[in-house]
Design a protein around this motif. Structure first.
Motif, short mmCIF file in Angstrom:
data_model
loop_
_atom_site.label_atom_id
_atom_site.label_comp_id
_atom_site.label_asym_id
_atom_site.label_seq_id
_atom_site.Cartn_x
_atom_site.Cartn_y
_atom_site.Cartn_z
N SER A 1 -17.60 7.28 7.17
CA SER A 1 -17.03 7.57 8.48
C SER A 1 -16.65 6.28 9.19
O SER A 1 -17.50 5.45 9.48
N ILE A 2 -15.37 6.08 9.42
CA ILE A 2 -14.88 4.91 10.14
C ILE A 2 -13.92 5.35 11.24
O ILE A 2 -13.39 6.46 11.22
N MET A 3 -13.73 4.48 12.21
CA MET A 3 -12.74 4.67 13.26
C MET A 3 -11.70 3.57 13.13
O MET A 3 -12.05 2.40 12.95
N ALA A 4 -10.44 3.90 13.22
CA ALA A 4 -9.37 2.92 13.11
C ALA A 4 -8.38 3.14 14.25
O ALA A 4 -7.98 4.28 14.52
N ASP A 5 -8.01 2.04 14.93
CA ASP A 5 -7.06 2.19 16.02
C ASP A 5 -5.63 2.24 15.48
O ASP A 5 -5.39 2.12 14.28
N GLU A 6 -4.68 2.43 16.37
CA GLU A 6 -3.28 2.63 16.00
C GLU A 6 -2.73 1.48 15.18
O GLU A 6 -2.02 1.69 14.19
N ALA A 7 -3.06 0.24 15.58
CA ALA A 7 -2.50 -0.93 14.90
C ALA A 7 -3.04 -1.11 13.50
O ALA A 7 -2.47 -1.86 12.70
N THR A 8 -4.15 -0.45 13.17
CA THR A 8 -4.77 -0.60 11.86
C THR A 8 -4.04 0.20 10.79
O THR A 8 -4.07 -0.16 9.61
N ILE A 9 -3.36 1.27 11.18
CA ILE A 9 -2.72 2.16 10.21
C ILE A 9 -1.37 1.57 9.81
O ILE A 9 -0.48 1.37 10.64
N ARG A 10 -1.21 1.29 8.52
CA ARG A 10 0.02 0.68 8.01
C ARG A 10 1.09 1.72 7.67
O ARG A 10 2.28 1.41 7.65
N GLY A 11 0.67 2.94 7.35
CA GLY A 11 1.63 3.98 6.97
C GLY A 11 1.06 4.89 5.91
O GLY A 11 -0.09 4.75 5.49
N ARG A 12 1.86 5.83 5.45
CA ARG A 12 1.43 6.79 4.43
C ARG A 12 1.12 6.08 3.12
O ARG A 12 1.67 5.03 2.80
N PHE A 13 0.22 6.68 2.34
CA PHE A 13 -0.05 6.23 0.98
C PHE A 13 0.85 7.01 0.03
O PHE A 13 0.88 8.25 0.05
N TYR A 14 1.59 6.29 -0.83
CA TYR A 14 2.51 6.92 -1.78
C TYR A 14 2.02 6.69 -3.21
O TYR A 14 1.53 5.61 -3.54
N GLU A 15 2.18 7.71 -4.04
CA GLU A 15 1.80 7.58 -5.44
C GLU A 15 2.72 6.59 -6.17
O GLU A 15 3.93 6.59 -5.98
N THR A 16 2.11 5.79 -7.04
CA THR A 16 2.86 4.79 -7.80
C THR A 16 3.96 5.42 -8.63
O THR A 16 5.10 4.94 -8.67
N GLN A 17 3.64 6.51 -9.32
CA GLN A 17 4.60 7.10 -10.25
C GLN A 17 5.77 7.77 -9.54
O GLN A 17 6.79 8.07 -10.16
N ARG A 18 5.66 8.00 -8.23
CA ARG A 18 6.74 8.63 -7.50
C ARG A 18 7.57 7.62 -6.70
O ARG A 18 8.78 7.78 -6.56
N LEU A 19 6.90 6.59 -6.18
CA LEU A 19 7.61 5.64 -5.33
C LEU A 19 8.27 4.52 -6.13
O LEU A 19 9.40 4.12 -5.83
N THR A 20 7.58 3.99 -7.13
CA THR A 20 8.10 2.82 -7.85
C THR A 20 9.45 3.09 -8.52
O THR A 20 10.33 2.22 -8.47
N PRO A 21 9.68 4.24 -9.17
CA PRO A 21 11.00 4.46 -9.77
C PRO A 21 12.14 4.42 -8.74
O PRO A 21 13.27 4.12 -9.10
N LEU A 22 11.83 4.71 -7.48
CA LEU A 22 12.84 4.65 -6.44
C LEU A 22 13.07 3.22 -5.96
O LEU A 22 14.20 2.77 -5.81
N LEU A 23 11.98 2.49 -5.71
CA LEU A 23 12.08 1.16 -5.13
C LEU A 23 12.41 0.09 -6.16
O LEU A 23 13.13 -0.85 -5.88
N ASN A 24 11.84 0.23 -7.36
CA ASN A 24 12.03 -0.81 -8.37
C ASN A 24 11.91 -0.18 -9.77
O ASN A 24 10.86 -0.28 -10.41
N PRO A 25 12.95 0.46 -10.24
CA PRO A 25 12.88 1.15 -11.54
C PRO A 25 12.58 0.22 -12.70
O PRO A 25 11.91 0.61 -13.65
N VAL A 26 13.07 -1.02 -12.63
CA VAL A 26 12.80 -1.98 -13.71
C VAL A 26 11.31 -2.28 -13.76
O VAL A 26 10.69 -2.32 -14.82
N LYS A 27 10.72 -2.53 -12.60
CA LYS A 27 9.28 -2.80 -12.54
C LYS A 27 8.47 -1.61 -13.04
O LYS A 27 7.46 -1.79 -13.71
#
Length: 583
Positions: free
Chosen positions: A500-526
């Motif tokens: 159990s932790i508390m995090a303020d607004e500035a601590t949240i960087r954004g959604r977590f995305y799965e590697t196998q779904r995001l990487t082919p879009l951002l960097n297919p060679v990688k």
């Protein structure tokens, strides 16, 4: 050739630049820092005439190569990262009125190379390498420049053609014609993703990101065991993660939206591809099999945009690219709702009626203003009671993204948490349990559990403590990595770091995305390299963080419609579904 005024910065000069010339933005770079032993080459200051001349010539040459049918004037907005112009005079020439020789430095050298430094002597010599950076190939053998190909200096006409595939990373070219009301694929706004110069805001590309020159964005708070903060004096400091005792939950059932398998969700701001440019808009609807999204581009109220339909492969998360700098003439409008801006006065100020290119330029600036405002605001949904002076919600539009309770988010760690033994390159996430708003201070706080991914030998017994309740994205990440590691005798497990932790607004960087779904879009060679080498990198580092846009904090808005008011046509609303209850 496009000419841009370079006198003192004032409105008329800025207006002229944006109206009469169209910028190209290059967001991939292989450039390297200038070695100290070459300090006898003097760096040309930004905005100086030689830089503008190079950028004007390169812009016109790019337009001739990429858009032979286009009219108008073009310029290169900035050199690729770490490329910079320097001048030199020999001692014999070092006299008044003697000509200076200008060279573009930045071409990567082999470590320890003893040969002379490679530099480009003219825009024409650099153009083939610039075209290669725009393309999707990582093979220097595909580059027609003198240094990569080993050939003699070549002209722009001998540069190799850029493959026009969906994964091509291309320069930004704004539309030269206002959209037709009958066109379903037209858009009023075009924003080019630009290279990041900060370690906190990397830009995805077809090669590894270049070394960042700026400081990384990290938490400045200090974590400590505390009870739930009942009043403002006990709120976590900016960017702080706190451990807390599990709190008593409300008896009201939380409505969890079952969109965990949707990469892009209605109401989210995203980048979408339109020919060789990228534009920003809001997702209206999403359908599966095949994955297709309807998107309304951002603009201003007097520049009506049309809904476009895009496949998932032509869409990127908002945090995948950076928002280009807003015109200094409109700087004071950052954070202001577009519906509250007098656009008729701005059209007169820019004289858009007599010049269509100025009308398009103003729409581009409106898109940037809308994107910054969205990134800097939030709105909650699915309220379900109060707990210790906090209003509790089941979800939030945090900047561009939609986050529901039960989902994983990327998080900035406190110094103490960073000191814990963790594998480099393995993701650390927070699973959101509740979204809280302090009723007295209106501070936004997230409550949840902290997890990290670690490698475990297959011979070790499975520890599924609490993992059966993890969100689908975390399960998908484990399954993907396990499939690649199994033959080598390894697997990965999610390890609970803090219940159990508390995090303020500035601590949240954004959604977590799965590697196998995001990487082919951002960097297919990688991604293909990962599959071939069976070594997975943390692709979350390819994303910016929420709030990285350079704009004032807007904070809470009532609902998603007000967040984008004025940026989309009146009456256009995202189909959020019956499971989302807004104010």
């Amino acid at each position: 050739m496009a000419t841009r005024k370079t006198k003192e910065t004032k409105f008329s000069d800025t207006e002229y630049q944006y109206a009469d010339a169209i910028p190209f933005y290059i967001w991939r770079s292989d450039g390297t820092e200038m070695p100290a032993e070459y300090n006898h080459y003097q760096k040309v200051e930004e905005g100086a005439k030689p830089i503008l001349e190079w950028q004007n010539k390169l812009g016109q040459a790019l337009a001739a190569e990429l858009m032979p049918e286009a009219s108008g004037q073009f310029f290169l907005a900035e050199f690729p990262e770490h490329y910079h112009l320097r001048w030199y005079q020999t001692k014999e020439e070092n006299k008044k009125n003697q000509a200076k020789h200008y060279y573009l430095f930045g071409y990567p050298e082999d470590p320890g190379a003893s040969k002379a430094r490679k530099y480009f002597r003219s825009p024409n010599q650099f153009l083939p390498h610039l075209l290669w950076l725009i393309g999707e190939s990582n093979d220097r053998g595909d580059c027609a420049c003198e240094f990569c190909s080993g050939s003699k200096p070549i002209t722009s006409k001998s540069a190799k053609t850029i493959p026009k595939t969906p994964s091509t990373i291309a320069a930004h070219v704004p539309s030269l014609t206002p959209p037709s009301a009958a066109s379903s694929t037209s858009s009023s706004s075009t924003i080019a993703p630009t290279p990041s110069v900060s370690a906190g805001t990397p830009i995805p590309q077809n090669t590894n990101p270049p070394p960042a020159s700026g400081p990384s964005s990290t938490s400045n708070g200090k974590a400590k065991p505390v009870g739930r903060p009942p009043v403002a004096s006990q709120q976590p400091a900016q960017g702080e993660v706190q451990a807390v005792a599990p709190a008593q939950t409300s008896t009201t059932t939380v409505n969890i939206v079952n969109e965990y398998d949707a990469l892009f969700r209605p109401g989210e701001a995203v980048w979408f591809r339109n020919n060789n440019s990228w534009r920003v808009g809001m997702v209206l609807t999403f359908t599966r099999n095949p994955s297709v999204l309807s998107i309304i581009p951002f603009a201003h109220p007097l520049y009506q945009t049309q809904e476009v339909v895009k496949e998932e492969s032509d869409v990127r998360p908002f945090l995948a690219f950076s928002i280009p700098q807003i015109s200094p003439a409109l700087e004071e409008l950052k954070g202001v709702a577009l519906a509250e801006i007098n656009w008729e006065a701005l059209q007169e100020r820019f004289d858009t009626k007599s010049d269509p290119s100025r009308q398009e330029a103003l729409a581009v600036e409106a898109t940037k203003l809308a994107a910054v405002r969205v990134d800097q605001c939030y709105s909650t949904f699915n309220p379900y009671g109060t707990v210790e002076k906090h209003d509790v919600y089941g979800g939030i539009f945090l900047g561009a993204e939609k986050i529901c309770v039960g989902e994983a988010v990327r998080i900035r760690l406190s110094p103490e948490q960073q000191d814990q033994p963790m594998e480099k390159g393995m993701p650390v996430v927070m699973v959101v349990r509740r979204v809280l708003i302090d009723r007295e201070t209106e501070a936004l706080v997230f409550e949840g559990s902290l997890w990290r991914l670690k490698h475990v030998a297959l011979t070790q017994p499975a520890t599924n403590l609490g993992q059966e309740h993890l969100p689908a994205a975390m399960h998908g990440e484990k399954e993907f990595r396990d499939g690649l590691l199994r033959d080598s005798g390894w697997r990965v497990d999610w390890l609970l770091m803090n219940q159990s932790i508390m995090a303020d607004e500035a601590t949240i960087r954004g959604r977590f995305y799965e590697t196998q779904r995001l990487t082919p879009l951002l960097n297919p060679v990688k991604f293909q390299e990962m599959l071939h080498n069976r070594q997975i990198e943390d692709i979350q580092n390819l994303l910016n963080n929420r709030g990285d846009s350079k704009g004032p904090r807007v904070g809470a808005v009532v609902n998603r419609a007000l967040a984008v008011a004025g940026a989309v046509p009146d009456g256009i609303l995202a189909s959020l579904g019956p499971d989302v209850v807004e104010n």
